[in-house]
Design a protein around this motif. Structure first.
Motif, mmCIF file in Angstrom:
data_model
loop_
_atom_site.group_PDB
_atom_site.id
_atom_site.type_symbol
_atom_site.label_atom_id
_atom_site.label_comp_id
_atom_site.label_asym_id
_atom_site.label_seq_id
_atom_site.Cartn_x
_atom_site.Cartn_y
_atom_site.Cartn_z
ATOM 1 N N GLY A 105 0.774 -1.233 0.000
ATOM 2 C CA GLY A 105 0.000 0.000 0.000
ATOM 3 C C GLY A 105 0.801 1.275 0.000
ATOM 4 N N SER A 106 2.035 1.235 0.480
ATOM 5 C CA SER A 106 2.853 2.450 0.544
ATOM 6 C C SER A 106 3.615 2.717 -0.752
ATOM 7 C CB SER A 106 3.866 2.315 1.689
ATOM 8 O OG SER A 106 4.700 1.168 1.504
ATOM 9 N N MET A 107 3.411 1.878 -1.781
ATOM 10 C CA MET A 107 4.233 1.970 -2.990
ATOM 11 C C MET A 107 3.511 2.583 -4.184
ATOM 12 S SD MET A 107 7.420 0.846 -2.817
ATOM 13 C CE MET A 107 7.777 0.250 -4.457
ATOM 14 N N GLY A 108 2.435 3.309 -3.952
ATOM 15 C CA GLY A 108 1.670 3.865 -5.062
ATOM 16 C C GLY A 108 2.497 4.755 -5.979
ATOM 17 N N PHE A 109 3.204 5.735 -5.408
ATOM 18 C CA PHE A 109 4.000 6.654 -6.222
ATOM 19 C C PHE A 109 5.132 5.918 -6.923
ATOM 20 C CE2 PHE A 109 7.728 9.337 -6.785
ATOM 21 C CZ PHE A 109 7.209 10.391 -7.526
ATOM 22 N N GLU A 110 5.794 5.018 -6.190
ATOM 23 C CA GLU A 110 6.941 4.313 -6.740
ATOM 24 C C GLU A 110 6.532 3.394 -7.896
ATOM 25 O OE1 GLU A 110 6.207 4.625 -3.613
ATOM 26 O OE2 GLU A 110 7.922 5.486 -2.559
ATOM 27 N N ALA A 111 5.402 2.708 -7.750
ATOM 28 C CA ALA A 111 4.932 1.835 -8.824
ATOM 29 C C ALA A 111 4.617 2.644 -10.077
ATOM 30 C CB ALA A 111 3.693 1.061 -8.369
ATOM 31 N N LEU A 112 4.015 3.806 -9.905
ATOM 32 C CA LEU A 112 3.711 4.671 -11.040
ATOM 33 C C LEU A 112 4.993 5.152 -11.710
ATOM 34 C CD1 LEU A 112 1.639 6.209 -12.743
ATOM 35 C CD2 LEU A 112 1.756 8.060 -11.050
ATOM 36 N N SER A 113 6.000 5.451 -10.902
ATOM 37 C CA SER A 113 7.270 5.910 -11.452
ATOM 38 C C SER A 113 7.953 4.811 -12.264
ATOM 39 C CB SER A 113 8.201 6.384 -10.329
ATOM 40 O OG SER A 113 9.403 6.901 -10.854
ATOM 41 N N VAL A 114 7.917 3.585 -11.745
ATOM 42 C CA VAL A 114 8.475 2.456 -12.499
ATOM 43 C C VAL A 114 7.727 2.285 -13.813
ATOM 44 C CG1 VAL A 114 8.818 -0.044 -12.520
ATOM 45 C CG2 VAL A 114 9.316 1.253 -10.454
ATOM 46 N N GLN A 115 6.417 2.339 -13.764
ATOM 47 C CA GLN A 115 5.598 2.216 -14.968
ATOM 48 C C GLN A 115 5.984 3.273 -15.999
ATOM 49 O OE1 GLN A 115 1.212 1.560 -14.672
ATOM 50 N NE2 GLN A 115 1.081 3.610 -15.584
ATOM 51 N N ASN A 116 6.153 4.507 -15.561
ATOM 52 C CA ASN A 116 6.470 5.603 -16.482
ATOM 53 C C ASN A 116 7.883 5.504 -17.039
ATOM 54 O OD1 ASN A 116 3.936 6.673 -16.061
ATOM 55 N ND2 ASN A 116 4.620 8.103 -14.470
ATOM 56 N N ASN A 117 8.795 4.870 -16.300
ATOM 57 C CA ASN A 117 10.193 4.834 -16.720
ATOM 58 C C ASN A 117 10.578 3.588 -17.518
ATOM 59 O OD1 ASN A 117 12.027 7.142 -15.622
ATOM 60 N ND2 ASN A 117 10.612 6.701 -13.946
ATOM 61 N N LEU A 118 9.731 2.551 -17.505
ATOM 62 C CA LEU A 118 10.117 1.309 -18.174
ATOM 63 C C LEU A 118 10.310 1.483 -19.676
ATOM 64 C CD1 LEU A 118 8.167 -1.589 -16.418
ATOM 65 C CD2 LEU A 118 10.622 -1.388 -16.766
ATOM 66 N N ASN A 119 9.448 2.251 -20.330
ATOM 67 C CA ASN A 119 9.605 2.453 -21.768
ATOM 68 C C ASN A 119 10.859 3.246 -22.093
ATOM 69 O OD1 ASN A 119 7.622 1.158 -23.432
ATOM 70 N ND2 ASN A 119 6.069 2.429 -22.456
ATOM 71 N N ALA A 120 11.122 4.286 -21.309
ATOM 72 C CA ALA A 120 12.339 5.074 -21.538
ATOM 73 C C ALA A 120 13.581 4.214 -21.301
ATOM 74 C CB ALA A 120 12.359 6.293 -20.623
ATOM 75 N N PHE A 121 13.521 3.374 -20.275
ATOM 76 C CA PHE A 121 14.630 2.479 -19.961
ATOM 77 C C PHE A 121 14.912 1.531 -21.128
ATOM 78 C CE2 PHE A 121 15.704 -1.807 -18.454
ATOM 79 C CZ PHE A 121 16.903 -1.565 -17.793
ATOM 80 N N SER A 122 13.872 0.880 -21.635
ATOM 81 C CA SER A 122 14.062 -0.072 -22.728
ATOM 82 C C SER A 122 14.521 0.628 -23.997
ATOM 83 C CB SER A 122 12.772 -0.850 -22.994
ATOM 84 O OG SER A 122 11.714 0.021 -23.346
ATOM 85 N N THR A 123 14.030 1.841 -24.242
ATOM 86 C CA THR A 123 14.447 2.589 -25.429
ATOM 87 C C THR A 123 15.938 2.888 -25.390
ATOM 88 O OG1 THR A 123 12.258 3.594 -25.684
ATOM 89 C CG2 THR A 123 14.107 4.709 -26.749
ATOM 90 N N GLN A 124 16.451 3.266 -24.223
ATOM 91 C CA GLN A 124 17.884 3.538 -24.091
ATOM 92 C C GLN A 124 18.711 2.309 -24.455
ATOM 93 O OE1 GLN A 124 17.491 4.992 -19.935
ATOM 94 N NE2 GLN A 124 18.798 6.674 -20.569
ATOM 95 N N ILE A 125 18.259 1.164 -24.040
ATOM 96 C CA ILE A 125 18.993 -0.069 -24.321
ATOM 97 C C ILE A 125 18.908 -0.420 -25.800
ATOM 98 C CG2 ILE A 125 19.085 -2.548 -23.819
ATOM 99 C CD1 ILE A 125 18.047 -1.840 -21.019
ATOM 100 N N PHE A 126 17.708 -0.296 -26.394
ATOM 101 C CA PHE A 126 17.541 -0.612 -27.809
ATOM 102 C C PHE A 126 18.396 0.305 -28.676
ATOM 103 C CE2 PHE A 126 13.035 -2.076 -26.595
ATOM 104 C CZ PHE A 126 13.498 -3.341 -26.288
ATOM 105 N N LEU A 127 18.486 1.590 -28.300
ATOM 106 C CA LEU A 127 19.290 2.538 -29.073
ATOM 107 C C LEU A 127 20.776 2.194 -29.031
ATOM 108 C CD1 LEU A 127 17.571 5.950 -28.208
ATOM 109 C CD2 LEU A 127 17.489 4.710 -30.379
ATOM 110 N N ALA A 128 21.189 1.436 -28.031
ATOM 111 C CA ALA A 128 22.583 1.000 -27.921
ATOM 112 C C ALA A 128 22.807 -0.332 -28.630
ATOM 113 C CB ALA A 128 22.981 0.891 -26.457
ATOM 114 N N ASN A 129 21.836 -0.749 -29.457
ATOM 115 C CA ASN A 129 21.937 -1.990 -30.234
ATOM 116 C C ASN A 129 21.904 -3.247 -29.370
ATOM 117 O OD1 ASN A 129 21.796 -1.389 -32.916
ATOM 118 N ND2 ASN A 129 23.985 -1.038 -33.159
ATOM 119 N N ILE A 130 21.342 -3.146 -28.174
ATOM 120 C CA ILE A 130 21.182 -4.312 -27.318
ATOM 121 C C ILE A 130 19.819 -4.943 -27.600
ATOM 122 C CG2 ILE A 130 21.058 -5.154 -24.955
ATOM 123 C CD1 ILE A 130 23.754 -4.116 -25.321
#
Length: 390
Positions: A105-130
């Motif tokens: 129950g205390s992780m509402g903000f953190e879960a939303l932040s992970v959700q918002n950052n996962l696409n940016a995270f994966s994009t950074q890796i894909f751009l590096a040819n991984i």
């Protein structure tokens, strides 16, 4: 990305590295083209070769002979064996990444932040040819602290956001203290699209600590599969206990339930990134983790099998794999029937699917040994009876 084998016959571009004449039982000479330090890809082609001469650009390659009988194969006379050889492109090792998010129950903000950052995270890796694949253990959007990942990583169709093979969502609410237990429990689900030779990364996000101690998890996790032996653990958690944080009046007093001691121990044990959850600014931490994934990538160890020319058939029992370190050394890598047999041989390779093979996969211990050579190459040879691993 995978290391792809080039065409069976003619050189295909001006950047081609041609192999010298090769015959089973004879001398094996190849051109050594250095790969300068810092360059992570090299386009390489092939020169088709047969016993008695090299086929040049203006010739075509006939059907690969049906090599067999008592005079060929392991322990037999291979002097009359003809081969077609292909040299693999140098590629970057793929990465498989498992995220586990505390849904208490205390992780509402953190879960939303992970959700918002996962696409940016994966994009950074894909751009590096991984070539990256991501799995997530978390409640979905039907839970207040659940996660739904949008496009392009997920489908964005909430709560059904799974988008295999690039993204797998194991839907299960993760409690305050059982993230490590959930990883072990759901191994069969999150590993379904992970690859034997990919680098493995685990990322846990929690405002609490784990009930399972770091040493127990490390032992159990490595025992799940040989490909997990060299995994890297990352965490976004609290560096301080609640009592100390509140006495010192730090940000962890308001945002954390307890120090993530076991997560800290695992990041130290595996050389991972630890991010301070109490800062509530996850983008820099995701940047650090993505950079760790990129810099930790090494030579790929999976090779696509090329489509044979018209009128020719691929014979899975007439394929051999050789590694050349570019400095006069190398390995003859024999075949095993499946990944489980890798542990019983010094060096080996196997087909992804023995009944319908599409790629050649190098055993984990062999993959480790062929790293760190700037002038290295892997040759896939067709036409001689396959040599088994020893």
């Amino acid at each position: 990305m995978k290391m792809r084998i080039t065409s069976w016959a003619k050189p295909i571009a001006s950047t081609i590295v041609a192999l010298g004449t090769i015959a089973c039982g004879g001398d094996d000479t190849s051109s050594n083209n250095p790969l300068p330090t810092g360059i992570t890809s090299l386009t390489a082609g092939s020169m088709a070769t047969t016993t008695g001469g090299t086929v040049d650009d203006d010739d075509t390659v006939g059907a690969i002979p049906d090599i067999g009988g008592d005079d060929t194969g392991p322990g037999g006379d291979t002097e009359g064996c003809a081969e077609v050889s292909d040299q693999a492109m140098v590629g970057i090792q793929p990465a498989d990444i498992l995220f586990v998010v505390d849904n208490s129950g205390s992780m509402g903000f953190e879960a939303l932040s992970v959700q918002n950052n996962l696409n940016a995270f994966s994009t950074q890796i894909f751009l590096a040819n991984i070539d990256a694949r991501v799995a997530l253990i978390s409640a979905d959007s039907s839970d207040d602290e659940g996660i739904c990942v949008g496009q392009p990583l997920g489908t964005g169709s909430c709560p059904a956001d799974e988008n295999p093979p690039g993204y797998v969502h194991v839907v299960d609410a993760v409690g305050s203290n059982n993230a490590l237990d959930k990883i072990i429990q759901h191994y069969d689900s999150w590993s379904v699209n992970f690859r034997p030779t990919a680098a493995k990364h685990v990322v846990v996000v929690s405002d609490d600590d784990a009930d399972m101690d770091a040493g127990t998890f490390d032992t159990m996790f490595r025992a799940l599969d040989p490909s997990l032996e060299d995994y890297t653990f990352h965490a976004i958690a609290s560096p301080e206990g609640l009592a100390i944080a509140c006495v010192l009046m730090t940000s962890c007093c308001l945002t954390a339930a307890d120090a993530g001691e076991e997560y800290i121990a695992l990041t130290n044990l595996t050389g991972g990134v630890f991010g301070n959850l109490c800062d509530q600014d996850f983008q820099p931490v995701f940047d650090q983790i993505s950079q760790a994934v990129v810099t930790g990538a090494t030579l790929a160890c999976e090779y696509d099998i090329p489509v044979p020319p018209d009128g020719e058939d691929f014979d899975p029992d007439q394929v051999n794999v050789e590694f050349d370190d570019g400095a006069g050394g190398g390995l003859d890598i024999g075949r095993v029937e499946d990944p489980a047999e890798c542990a019983n041989v010094s060096h080996g390779w196997y087909y992804d699917d023995p009944e319908n093979p599409t790629s050649i996969v190098v055993c984990p211990q062999t993959c480790t040994q062929i790293q760190g050579f700037n002038m290295a190459s892997v040759s896939i040879k067709f036409g001689c009876a396959t040599v088994p691993a020893a």
